[in-house]
Design a protein around this motif. Sequence first.
Motif, PDB file in Angstrom:
ATOM      1  N   PHE A 158     -15.912  39.501  -6.126  1.00  0.00           N
ATOM      2  CA  PHE A 158     -16.779  40.256  -7.027  1.00  0.00           C
ATOM      3  C   PHE A 158     -17.401  39.378  -8.105  1.00  0.00           C
ATOM      4  N   PHE A 159     -16.599  38.493  -8.658  1.00  0.00           N
ATOM      5  CA  PHE A 159     -17.026  37.775  -9.854  1.00  0.00           C
ATOM      6  C   PHE A 159     -17.328  36.302  -9.614  1.00  0.00           C
ATOM      7  N   TRP A 160     -16.301  35.516  -9.246  1.00  0.00           N
ATOM      8  CA  TRP A 160     -16.511  34.080  -9.173  1.00  0.00           C
ATOM      9  C   TRP A 160     -17.517  33.722  -8.082  1.00  0.00           C
ATOM     10  N   GLN A 161     -17.297  34.195  -6.855  1.00  0.00           N
ATOM     11  CA  GLN A 161     -18.185  33.806  -5.768  1.00  0.00           C
ATOM     12  C   GLN A 161     -19.625  34.238  -6.044  1.00  0.00           C
ATOM     13  N   ALA A 162     -19.788  35.479  -6.509  1.00  0.00           N
ATOM     14  CA  ALA A 162     -21.138  35.970  -6.788  1.00  0.00           C
ATOM     15  C   ALA A 162     -21.803  35.151  -7.891  1.00  0.00           C
ATOM     16  N   SER A 163     -21.065  34.887  -8.962  1.00  0.00           N
ATOM     17  CA  SER A 163     -21.632  34.125 -10.085  1.00  0.00           C
ATOM     18  C   SER A 163     -21.915  32.681  -9.692  1.00  0.00           C
ATOM     19  N   GLN A 164     -21.008  32.079  -8.929  1.00  0.00           N
ATOM     20  CA  GLN A 164     -21.194  30.693  -8.519  1.00  0.00           C
ATOM     21  C   GLN A 164     -22.408  30.544  -7.608  1.00  0.00           C
ATOM     22  N   GLU A 165     -22.581  31.506  -6.693  1.00  0.00           N
ATOM     23  CA  GLU A 165     -23.744  31.454  -5.811  1.00  0.00           C
ATOM     24  C   GLU A 165     -25.036  31.569  -6.623  1.00  0.00           C
ATOM     25  N   ALA A 166     -25.030  32.438  -7.640  1.00  0.00           N
ATOM     26  CA  ALA A 166     -26.223  32.597  -8.475  1.00  0.00           C
ATOM     27  C   ALA A 166     -26.519  31.306  -9.246  1.00  0.00           C
ATOM     28  N   GLU A 167     -25.455  30.652  -9.747  1.00  0.00           N
ATOM     29  CA  GLU A 167     -25.634  29.389 -10.458  1.00  0.00           C
ATOM     30  C   GLU A 167     -26.226  28.322  -9.537  1.00  0.00           C
ATOM     31  N   ASP A 168     -25.671  28.220  -8.323  1.00  0.00           N
ATOM     32  CA  ASP A 168     -26.150  27.216  -7.378  1.00  0.00           C
ATOM     33  C   ASP A 168     -27.603  27.481  -6.986  1.00  0.00           C
TER      34      ASP A 168
ATOM     35  N   LEU B 225     -36.787  23.648  -4.981  1.00  0.00           N
ATOM     36  CA  LEU B 225     -37.224  24.377  -3.794  1.00  0.00           C
ATOM     37  C   LEU B 225     -37.952  25.649  -4.203  1.00  0.00           C
ATOM     38  N   SER B 226     -38.748  26.167  -3.294  1.00  0.00           N
ATOM     39  CA  SER B 226     -39.403  27.442  -3.567  1.00  0.00           C
ATOM     40  C   SER B 226     -38.388  28.567  -3.432  1.00  0.00           C
ATOM     41  N   THR B 227     -38.693  29.715  -4.017  1.00  0.00           N
ATOM     42  CA  THR B 227     -37.793  30.857  -3.976  1.00  0.00           C
ATOM     43  C   THR B 227     -37.500  31.290  -2.542  1.00  0.00           C
ATOM     44  N   SER B 228     -38.520  31.291  -1.673  1.00  0.00           N
ATOM     45  CA  SER B 228     -38.321  31.721  -0.290  1.00  0.00           C
ATOM     46  C   SER B 228     -37.413  30.764   0.466  1.00  0.00           C
TER      47      SER B 228
ATOM     48  N   ALA C 175     -33.826  32.108   2.060  1.00  0.00           N
ATOM     49  CA  ALA C 175     -33.552  32.062   3.498  1.00  0.00           C
ATOM     50  C   ALA C 175     -32.348  31.176   3.807  1.00  0.00           C
ATOM     51  N   GLY C 176     -32.356  29.973   3.276  1.00  0.00           N
ATOM     52  CA  GLY C 176     -31.265  29.043   3.557  1.00  0.00           C
ATOM     53  C   GLY C 176     -29.947  29.482   2.953  1.00  0.00           C
ATOM     54  N   GLU C 177     -29.997  29.947   1.707  1.00  0.00           N
ATOM     55  CA  GLU C 177     -28.775  30.336   1.028  1.00  0.00           C
ATOM     56  C   GLU C 177     -28.151  31.588   1.629  1.00  0.00           C
ATOM     57  N   GLU C 178     -28.976  32.540   2.038  1.00  0.00           N
ATOM     58  CA  GLU C 178     -28.430  33.768   2.627  1.00  0.00           C
ATOM     59  C   GLU C 178     -27.693  33.475   3.924  1.00  0.00           C
TER      60      GLU C 178
ATOM     61  N   SER D 115     -23.665  34.034   4.193  1.00  0.00           N
ATOM     62  CA  SER D 115     -23.176  34.936   5.235  1.00  0.00           C
ATOM     63  C   SER D 115     -22.126  34.240   6.100  1.00  0.00           C
ATOM     64  N   LEU D 116     -22.429  33.017   6.544  1.00  0.00           N
ATOM     65  CA  LEU D 116     -21.478  32.270   7.376  1.00  0.00           C
ATOM     66  C   LEU D 116     -20.198  31.973   6.603  1.00  0.00           C
ATOM     67  N   ASP D 117     -20.342  31.559   5.360  1.00  0.00           N
ATOM     68  CA  ASP D 117     -19.189  31.234   4.520  1.00  0.00           C
ATOM     69  C   ASP D 117     -18.290  32.450   4.328  1.00  0.00           C
ATOM     70  N   SER D 118     -18.901  33.606   4.072  1.00  0.00           N
ATOM     71  CA  SER D 118     -18.126  34.821   3.817  1.00  0.00           C
ATOM     72  C   SER D 118     -17.417  35.308   5.084  1.00  0.00           C
ATOM     73  N   TRP D 119     -18.133  35.324   6.211  1.00  0.00           N
ATOM     74  CA  TRP D 119     -17.526  35.782   7.467  1.00  0.00           C
ATOM     75  C   TRP D 119     -16.376  34.874   7.882  1.00  0.00           C
ATOM     76  N   PHE D 120     -16.600  33.556   7.816  1.00  0.00           N
ATOM     77  CA  PHE D 120     -15.549  32.615   8.218  1.00  0.00           C
ATOM     78  C   PHE D 120     -14.361  32.694   7.269  1.00  0.00           C
TER      79      PHE D 120
END
Length: 222
Positions: free
Chosen positions: A53-63, A71-74, A78-81, A85-90
């Motif tokens: 809920f907190f650390w992973q979400a906040s860390q991803e936003a920071e990165d 890089l551009s927003t798109s 695309a790359g981060e999602e 997704s792979l990181d969370s599923w694994f």
Amino acid sequence: MTLALLAYAATAFAVHLSWSDVLRGVLLPSMPDSSAWILVAAIFGTTISPYLFFWQASQEAEDARAKAKSLSTSEVSAGEERRISLDSWFGMFFSNLIAIFIIITTAATLHIAGITQIDTAAQAAEALRPLAGDFAFALFASGIIGTGLLAVPVLAGSAAYAVSETFGWRAGLGLAPRNAKAFYSVIASAGILGILVHFSPISPMQALLWSAVINGFVAAPL
């Protein structure tokens, strides 16, 4: 350190098990009595943890913010999602696989010997020695140490992110301590409180159990 968690799987294979009974119990579990349902809530609470809920979400936003500078927003989206997704599923697959091995190992050693009250990790490791031998004891001990080294910073960091975001404090491991004093103070305080529990009459195992139960019940509204 995450590989240390494989010690739980190794312990399950080091002790004598009827794998047909294990498979039957996993696929066709018996319904627990009313008092055991609290453990079901605790299992959900450890799986769906404040870290997500907190650390992973906040860390991803920071990165993402850091990478957005080059890089551009798109491109970031695309790359981060895909990576998230792979990181969370694994990560969830691996953690749940280890959880199953922890349950199997506990059932095959402590529970079958009638040991149902464990107050410390050291006590659990010692209880395994006469049941499964020195090899299983060493494997379990390495798993406990590895888990502790992983869990302490994760839980303290998650608490720091949660408290900081609640009060609007600057937060992030990318910030120097002088620029996020409150954030790092929460991490330090959580570590100190954890150490003090060891010298108090509070059972660490009971504290872990009830914190997991609370996590299980507050996960949905959060």
